[in-house]
Enzyme design. Structure first.
Site, PDB file in Angstrom:
ATOM      1  N   CYS A   2       0.821  -1.201   0.000  1.00  0.00           N
ATOM      2  CA  CYS A   2       0.000   0.000   0.000  1.00  0.00           C
ATOM      3  C   CYS A   2       0.863   1.263   0.000  1.00  0.00           C
ATOM      4  CB  CYS A   2      -0.961   0.107   1.191  1.00  0.00           C
ATOM      5  SG  CYS A   2      -2.136  -1.234   1.286  1.00  0.00           S
ATOM      6  N   GLY A   3       0.319   2.292  -0.596  1.00  0.00           N
ATOM      7  CA  GLY A   3       0.979   3.584  -0.586  1.00  0.00           C
ATOM      8  C   GLY A   3       0.011   4.623  -0.076  1.00  0.00           C
TER       9      GLY A   3
END
Lengths: 299, 227
Positions: A2-3
């Site tokens: 995830c970012g």
């Protein structure tokens, strides 16, 4: 994986360009989360006191008819604007309980966000596609947070995409995973009367903060509580109507970097998401410390 | 000096050139422009060249370095000089987590601060940090040296083996099985040499030494005959 990214504009003169600065930040985080993307935009609008962003997978849905029903039931002004699979309902009445109306009358529809300034848009797909679909790059506002998701704890669905909004104008994005979310969700349901729309761990963190703020905590105190009560790995970016906060767990294995100039504060999982912001070459750049609450604006 | 511009070239093209797999094999000095925080830049070099990167880099910059001297004129992301074998990697700004992780040899210099877990599991590399290091630095460090001119965060040297840690400033706390040790002449001499190689202006007398109490790990010298 995830970012996550966040951008808080300190200089109101830049508010017109929020989306233009923000969209490339989220695209840069594509490799960290190609499953789905979500964007929370905060924008104050004249004569808008209450907003709800709603979602339906049904492309033929008649949003105007829903708005008319709302006007009839609540006796207030409501305007609706469709944006791809979402629709934003706006009312000038500060006491308008738009979320309550949806929960009562249209439980089949998904509420993405409610509040006075917050709008949340999310979809399955690549970040660039999601940004394009909603026209995020052209949006103005004071701050925005976003998420690109590589799912671990629950399914890849529009509903499971971040950000999560559980109370007016509060939203949260998360890189990491929580291990005590099931028990905490149960507790918040039974003891604090909170409702949940998904099985997602991050929604529990958002609900936890909603509960603490409702009990009178400041965002700082609420986040200090989160350090005790949430178990797992996390870097959070949190938005409120006029504030922006960042918190990492005490081990801080989920990455985060921040940059600040006179004009803005930016936060991202990786520096490259900040590399195109105007004036970044002279920004103060640092890595947020473990178990330390960072906040900007009023919270 | 050859100039490689990441505004025009992709990372693999630049890395192949730095590794000597393309271009003139006699080129020995490179500058890299517009790194924009991208990952794995200048990784896997195994030849005696000079590389100067003008800007901030992303993760694992100069990873597995052998022989080369790599300078970052900016900040470095996670794992700069990870598993360095030889040569020198210098960061003029600050470094994110796990700088110099698992390094076997060579020298890593961070002129600013380094974040958490600096020098985790090192196996022979020398690391010199001009600023402070974050929590859990020197975690499970086996061999080599970590020199910190500033302060060290919590749990310094947790579960350390035979690496040496020198800190000039305050240590927030020591990790499991890590203790302060006497600074003898051999240590002051080693430190003086390292500070000079790193180009750092500090006196060895100002540092304290930390290392393993040898109570946690199982390699007791007395048991050597059993291995």
């Amino acid at each position: 994986m995830c970012g996550i990214v966040g951008l808080y504009l300190k200089n109101p003169a830049l508010h017109d360009r929020l989306g233009e600065f923000f969209a490339p930040m989220l695209i840069e985080m594509t490799e960290r989360g190609p499953d789905s993307a979500g964007i929370a935009i905060y924008r104050e609008e004249p004569e808008v006191a209450a907003k709800v962003c709603a979602y339906s997978a049904d492309t033929r849905i008649d949003w105007s008819a829903i708005a008319r029903a709302m006007v009839d039931d609540l006796g207030i002004e409501v305007a609706v604007e469709r944006n791809a699979s979402h629709a934003v309902f706006r009312s000038p009445s500060p006491d308008a309980d738009l979320r309550g109306w949806f929960e009562r009358e249209r439980p089949d529809l998904r509420i993405m966000s409610s509040g006075a300034a917050l709008e949340i848009y999310k979809e399955v797909g690549l970040p660039a596609t999601v940004l394009e679909r909603f026209g995020i790059a052209g949006m103005q506002g004071s701050h925005a947070i976003g998420h690109t998701r590589m799912a671990t704890e629950s399914a890849v669905t529009t509903e499971g995409a971040h950000p999560f909004n559980t109370g007016d104008d509060l939203c949260l994005v998360h890189n990491g995973s929580l291990s005590n979310h099931n028990r905490l969700r149960d507790w918040l349901r039974r003891h604090a009367g909170l409702t949940f729309q998904t099985e997602n761990d991050t929604e529990v963190a958002a609900a936890y903060l909603t509960w603490r703020l409702r009990e009178g905590d400041s965002m700082e105190t609420a986040l200090e509580g989160a350090l005790r009560d949430l178990d797992g790995f996390y870097t959070f970016a949190i938005g409120t109507r006029s504030g922006f906060s960042v918190l990492r767990d005490p081990i801080a294995c989920k990455h985060a970097i921040m940059a600040e100039t006179e004009d803005w504060v930016g936060m991202a999982t990786e520096y490259r998401a900040l590399a195109r912001l105007p004036g970044v070459e002279n920004a103060r750049i640092w890595e947020p410390k473990p178990a330390t609450v960072y906040t900007w604006g009023s919270t | 000096m050859a100039t490689l511009d990441l505004a025009e070239l992709d990372i693999r093209t630049v890395n192949r050139r730095l590794q000597g797999r393309t271009g003139d094999p006699n080129e020995s000095a490179f500058e890299v422009l517009h790194p924009m925080g991208r990952h794995t830049l200048a990784a896997g070099i195994n030849r005696p060249i000079d590389v100067t990167i003008r800007g901030h880099v992303g993760y694992y910059c100069a990873g597995m370095n052998q022989q080369a001297r790599v300078t970052v004129e900016g900040n470095a992301g996670v794992g700069v000089a990870e598993n360095i074998m030889s040569g020198e990697v210098r960061v003029q700004g600050y470094a994110s987590q796990s700088a110099g992780a698992t390094g076997h040899g060579g020298l890593v210099v961070i002129e600013g601060d380094a974040s958490a877990r600096c020098g985790i599991s090192i196996k022979g590399v020398d690391i010199v940090v001009g600023g402070s290091v974050g929590a859990m630095s020197g975690f499970m460090a086996q061999f080599g040296t970590l020199v910190v001119l500033g302060d060290a965060g919590a749990d310094l040297g947790d579960s350390i083996y035979e690496a040496r840690l020198y800190v000039r400033g305050k240590v927030e706390s020591l990790g499991a099985d890590c203790i302060e040790k006497e600074m003898r002449d051999e240590h002051r001499q080693q430190l003086a040499e390292l500070l000079e190689r790193a180009g750092m202006d500090a006196r060895p007398e100002e540092f304290r030494r930390y290392g393993s109490a040898r109570q946690l790990y199982n390699f007791k010298v007395g048991n050597i005959g059993y291995y």
